[in-house]
Each structure stands twice: as structure tokens, then as C-alpha cells.
Design a protein around this motif. Structure first.
Motif, PDB file in Angstrom:
ATOM      1  N   ALA A 140      -2.959   5.626  -9.316  1.00 32.48           N
ATOM      2  CA  ALA A 140      -1.568   5.415  -8.929  1.00 32.48           C
ATOM      3  C   ALA A 140      -0.817   4.640 -10.001  1.00 32.48           C
ATOM      4  O   ALA A 140      -1.384   3.771 -10.671  1.00 32.48           O
ATOM      5  CB  ALA A 140      -1.504   4.651  -7.604  1.00 32.48           C
ATOM      6  N   ASP A 141       0.459   4.958 -10.147  1.00 35.65           N
ATOM      7  CA  ASP A 141       1.341   4.168 -11.003  1.00 35.65           C
ATOM      8  C   ASP A 141       1.389   2.737 -10.475  1.00 35.65           C
ATOM      9  O   ASP A 141       1.388   2.529  -9.252  1.00 35.65           O
ATOM     10  CB  ASP A 141       2.745   4.790 -10.978  1.00 35.65           C
ATOM     11  N   PRO A 142       1.433   1.719 -11.346  1.00 34.86           N
ATOM     12  CA  PRO A 142       1.442   0.327 -10.871  1.00 34.86           C
ATOM     13  C   PRO A 142       2.597  -0.008  -9.924  1.00 34.86           C
ATOM     14  O   PRO A 142       2.489  -0.929  -9.119  1.00 34.86           O
ATOM     15  CB  PRO A 142       1.557  -0.492 -12.167  1.00 34.86           C
ATOM     16  N   GLU A 143       3.687   0.758 -10.010  1.00 33.13           N
ATOM     17  CA  GLU A 143       4.853   0.501  -9.155  1.00 33.13           C
ATOM     18  C   GLU A 143       4.879   1.361  -7.895  1.00 33.13           C
ATOM     19  O   GLU A 143       5.797   1.232  -7.078  1.00 33.13           O
ATOM     20  CB  GLU A 143       6.141   0.756  -9.955  1.00 33.13           C
ATOM     21  N   MET A 144       3.888   2.220  -7.728  1.00 37.39           N
ATOM     22  CA  MET A 144       3.964   3.218  -6.659  1.00 37.39           C
ATOM     23  C   MET A 144       4.191   2.602  -5.284  1.00 37.39           C
ATOM     24  O   MET A 144       5.161   2.934  -4.588  1.00 37.39           O
ATOM     25  CB  MET A 144       2.685   4.070  -6.637  1.00 37.39           C
ATOM     26  N   PHE A 145       3.317   1.721  -4.877  1.00 40.34           N
ATOM     27  CA  PHE A 145       3.390   1.251  -3.491  1.00 40.34           C
ATOM     28  C   PHE A 145       4.524   0.255  -3.266  1.00 40.34           C
ATOM     29  O   PHE A 145       5.045   0.150  -2.153  1.00 40.34           O
ATOM     30  CB  PHE A 145       2.030   0.715  -3.054  1.00 40.34           C
ATOM     31  N   LYS A 146       4.953  -0.428  -4.316  1.00 40.60           N
ATOM     32  CA  LYS A 146       6.132  -1.282  -4.179  1.00 40.60           C
ATOM     33  C   LYS A 146       7.376  -0.437  -3.960  1.00 40.60           C
ATOM     34  O   LYS A 146       8.198  -0.734  -3.071  1.00 40.60           O
ATOM     35  CB  LYS A 146       6.306  -2.148  -5.423  1.00 40.60           C
ATOM     36  N   LYS A 147       7.517   0.632  -4.739  1.00 36.24           N
ATOM     37  CA  LYS A 147       8.691   1.493  -4.604  1.00 36.24           C
ATOM     38  C   LYS A 147       8.712   2.189  -3.246  1.00 36.24           C
ATOM     39  O   LYS A 147       9.766   2.261  -2.596  1.00 36.24           O
ATOM     40  CB  LYS A 147       8.718   2.521  -5.731  1.00 36.24           C
ATOM     41  N   LEU A 148       7.570   2.685  -2.808  1.00 38.14           N
ATOM     42  CA  LEU A 148       7.533   3.378  -1.518  1.00 38.14           C
ATOM     43  C   LEU A 148       7.736   2.404  -0.360  1.00 38.14           C
ATOM     44  O   LEU A 148       8.428   2.727   0.619  1.00 38.14           O
ATOM     45  CB  LEU A 148       6.217   4.141  -1.361  1.00 38.14           C
ATOM     46  N   TYR A 149       7.153   1.205  -0.472  1.00 35.42           N
ATOM     47  CA  TYR A 149       7.317   0.232   0.605  1.00 35.42           C
ATOM     48  C   TYR A 149       8.764  -0.251   0.692  1.00 35.42           C
ATOM     49  O   TYR A 149       9.273  -0.495   1.795  1.00 35.42           O
ATOM     50  CB  TYR A 149       6.383  -0.957   0.425  1.00 35.42           C
ATOM     51  N   ASN A 150       9.429  -0.405  -0.429  1.00 29.84           N
ATOM     52  CA  ASN A 150      10.836  -0.814  -0.402  1.00 29.84           C
ATOM     53  C   ASN A 150      11.678   0.197   0.368  1.00 29.84           C
ATOM     54  O   ASN A 150      12.610  -0.182   1.101  1.00 29.84           O
ATOM     55  CB  ASN A 150      11.370  -0.971  -1.822  1.00 29.84           C
ATOM     56  N   ILE A 151      11.363   1.479   0.223  1.00 35.66           N
ATOM     57  CA  ILE A 151      12.079   2.503   0.995  1.00 35.66           C
ATOM     58  C   ILE A 151      11.694   2.418   2.466  1.00 35.66           C
ATOM     59  O   ILE A 151      12.545   2.517   3.360  1.00 35.66           O
ATOM     60  CB  ILE A 151      11.765   3.908   0.438  1.00 35.66           C
ATOM     61  N   ALA A 152      10.414   2.208   2.736  1.00 40.34           N
ATOM     62  CA  ALA A 152       9.967   2.052   4.125  1.00 40.34           C
ATOM     63  C   ALA A 152      10.676   0.884   4.787  1.00 40.34           C
ATOM     64  O   ALA A 152      11.041   0.947   5.968  1.00 40.34           O
ATOM     65  CB  ALA A 152       8.452   1.844   4.163  1.00 40.34           C
ATOM     66  N   ASN A 153      10.885  -0.160   4.034  1.00 38.43           N
ATOM     67  CA  ASN A 153      11.505  -1.372   4.564  1.00 38.43           C
ATOM     68  C   ASN A 153      12.970  -1.160   4.935  1.00 38.43           C
ATOM     69  O   ASN A 153      13.565  -1.995   5.618  1.00 38.43           O
ATOM     70  CB  ASN A 153      11.391  -2.500   3.531  1.00 38.43           C
ATOM     71  N   GLU A 154      13.524  -0.045   4.515  1.00 36.90           N
ATOM     72  CA  GLU A 154      14.902   0.302   4.888  1.00 36.90           C
ATOM     73  C   GLU A 154      14.948   1.047   6.221  1.00 36.90           C
ATOM     74  O   GLU A 154      16.025   1.449   6.665  1.00 36.90           O
ATOM     75  CB  GLU A 154      15.537   1.158   3.789  1.00 36.90           C
ATOM     76  N   GLY A 155      13.783   1.249   6.829  1.00 36.20           N
ATOM     77  CA  GLY A 155      13.739   1.875   8.147  1.00 36.20           C
ATOM     78  C   GLY A 155      13.107   3.251   8.183  1.00 36.20           C
ATOM     79  O   GLY A 155      13.215   3.960   9.187  1.00 36.20           O
ATOM     80  N   HIS A 156      12.419   3.633   7.111  1.00 30.64           N
ATOM     81  CA  HIS A 156      11.776   4.944   7.053  1.00 30.64           C
ATOM     82  C   HIS A 156      10.284   4.817   7.380  1.00 30.64           C
ATOM     83  O   HIS A 156       9.653   3.812   7.057  1.00 30.64           O
ATOM     84  CB  HIS A 156      11.972   5.564   5.671  1.00 30.64           C
TER      85      HIS A 156
END
Length: 290
Positions: free
Chosen positions: A96-112
Motif C-alpha cells: 500500500a501507498d504510505p498515504e493510502m489509509f489516511k486518505k481513505l479514512y479522511n473520506i470515511a470521516n466525512e460520513g462515508h
């Protein structure tokens, strides 16, 4: 502290690749994660590699050892003990890219609750190609389901754990195809990050390249999709399955008779599908039953 994300890694005889995979997870910029490694009955020295990471990161890694039952069941074991609200999946020969789960979690944190990203396919010769996690033109929930069988791949997604209360992975081949689209039909707010954040290693002998008799497991996956989808998105998933049958008729022609037998069992459902009818009218697909 409860982790935000649990990353589940099923391992089966991937000693050669495993260190690169695990290094990419321990280097994630999102630090509130746990890494669950499930040794699915490896007969090589994969466990020795896992042991090194247990010593190095005892506070962040959880390991299980079990008999070989396939990646789907191994993931289910990980899901049962995962503490994170969101789950990510990484195959042990990928990274995985080092930023993968941070980027995806930030979107999840918006309500997704179901987040997709693009991925990079790495060939045996080292060449790389970017593949879309969503292959349609305009992303919304309905379109995501329509194209869900094109990229029915667990590892380029972050999924809310509660979605797995209804569906878990199957034990047969094509466990992703049998599960991922169903989770999407039950999601409340999917999202798409148009960035390649996952590295998928294409190895010889993979399921996608194989003509093993286990290929017929895809029929069980199609049956599950047609019969267990959330009714709200059933029309979209029927069309997704029809497109997938057409794809398999082309790529796995050895089993065309079996695929067509299944299609004919569901001919009425497919032919009455509004998306299928429109795609035929516009010449976007071939008629399965012509």
C-alpha cells in the motif's frame, strides 16, 4: 486506544513478498491502526517473517495461525477480532501507498461507509499500469453498483465494519466477487477517491489467469449476487452480473457452456432488466441470448 482502522492481511506461502507488504503497512501515515495477520496454513517460512514483525511491533500487530481454508475465510477470522470501525484488506504479495489509509479514512470521516480508490497493477517484469477503482463516468451509488463487478476487489477499499454483520466472505474462488458488490448494495454512502493508492502484484498462476475447474466458483458468486442484494439496488446488480457473464464468456471460454446454462436459468430476470435493455438498445453490450 481503539484503532480507527483494522488492516487484515491473509498470508499463504508468500515469504518472498511479505516483508515488503508489512513494511508498507507499518509505514502508514495514519497511526491509529492495527494490523491483523492471518497465517492461513502456510507451508513455507512465512511465519518466520511474521515473527520478526511481532518482535518489532508488538503493540500494533495481531497474528493468527490456522489451517488452510483460503483467503476469504482467513479474512473472516480477521474481521471477527478487528477492533477498528473501518476495515482495510491487503494481500500479502501486494503493498500500500504510505498515504493510502489516511486518505481513505479522511473520506470515511466525512460520513462515508464504503470508500474506493484506484490501484496500480505491477507486472512480473516490473512494469506498472493504473486501473480505475470505478470505471464509470459519473460516480453515485447506483453507478457504483453497476460497475461493481468490474472491480470486485477487496484491497482498494475501506469498508465500515458494521457492513460485514450481514455478509462475510465465502470459501470458494471469487470470494471478492461474491461479497464486495453485496456490501456496496447495503452501504449508505459510498465514495470514490480518484488516486492510485494500492499496488497489486500480478503473478503467474493467479485466479484471474487460471482455467482450473474451480473457476466455476464464479457461478456461485453470481447466484449470491442475484439472490441476496439489497432490493433497492437489485436492478443495478442484475445488470452488473449480466456484464460479468459476458466478460467471463470471453476470457474463460473453456467453461462457456456452464456460464450460459446459468445465464439461461436467469434469462427472464436479465432480459427484463431496464439497464440491460437500454445497453442493448444503445449497442453498448452484446445480447447474451442472441
Amino acid at each position: 486506544m481503539t484503532p480507527k482502522v483494522s488492516i487484515i492481511v491473509p498470508v499463504y506461502n508468500t515469504k518472498k513478498y511479505l516483508s515488503k507488504c508489512l513494511d508498507s503497512l507499518f509505514m502508514q501515515s495514519l497511526k491509529d491502526i492495527e494490523i491483523i495477520v492471518v497465517n492461513d496454513g502456510s507451508s513455507d517460512d512465512s511465519q518466520l517473517v511474521i515473527n520478526k514483525y511481532i518482535k518489532k511491533h508488538p503493540d500494533k500487530i495481531i497474528t493468527l495461525t490456522k489451517g488452510n481454508e483460503g483467503p476469504g475465510i482467513a479474512r473472516n477470522y480477521g474481521i471477527k477480532i478487528a477492533r477498528g470501525d473501518y476495515l482495510g484488506f491487503v494481500d500479502s504479495d501486494d503493498w500500500a501507498d504510505p498515504e493510502m489509509f489516511k486518505k481513505l479514512y479522511n473520506i470515511a470521516n466525512e460520513g462515508h461507509d464504503y470508500i474506493i480508490c484506484d490501484y496500480i497493477r505491477v507486472q512480473k517484469d516490473g512494469s506498472r499500469s493504473v486501473f480505475k477503482g470505478f470505471s464509470g463516468n459519473s460516480f453515485d451509488h447506483h453507478q457504483a453498483v453497476i460497475y461493481s463487478t468490474d472491480t470486485a476487489f477487496s484491497c482498494n477499499k475501506l469498508i465500515k465494519k458494521s457492513l460485514f454483520e450481514t455478509f462475510t466472505y465465502t470459501s470458494s474462488w471469487y470470494e471478492d466477487l461474491a461479497t464486495i458488490p453485496l456490501l456496496l448494495t447495503n452501504a449508505s454512502s459510498p465514495a470514490y477517491v480518484e488516486a492510485p493508492l494500492y499496488y497489486y502484484t500480478k503473478r503467474s498462476g493467479s485466479i484471474t489467469e487460471s482455467n482450473d475447474i474451480k473457476t466455476l466458483g464464479v457461478i456461485c458468486a453470481w447466484e449470491r449476487l442475484l439472490t441476496q442484494a439489497n432490493p433497492r439496488y437489485q436492478q443495478e446488480l442484475v445488470f452488473a452480473v449480466a456484464k460479468n457473464i459476458l466478460s467471463f464468456l470471453k476470457s474463460k471460454s473453456k467453461y462457456a457452456t456452464h456460464f450460459m446454462a446459468f445465464a439461461k436459468e436467469h434469462q427472464d430476470t436479465i432480459e427484463r432488466n431496464i439497464y440491460y435493455q437500454e445497453a442493448l438498445r444503445l449497442g453498448k453490450i452484446k445480447d447474451l441470448f442472441a
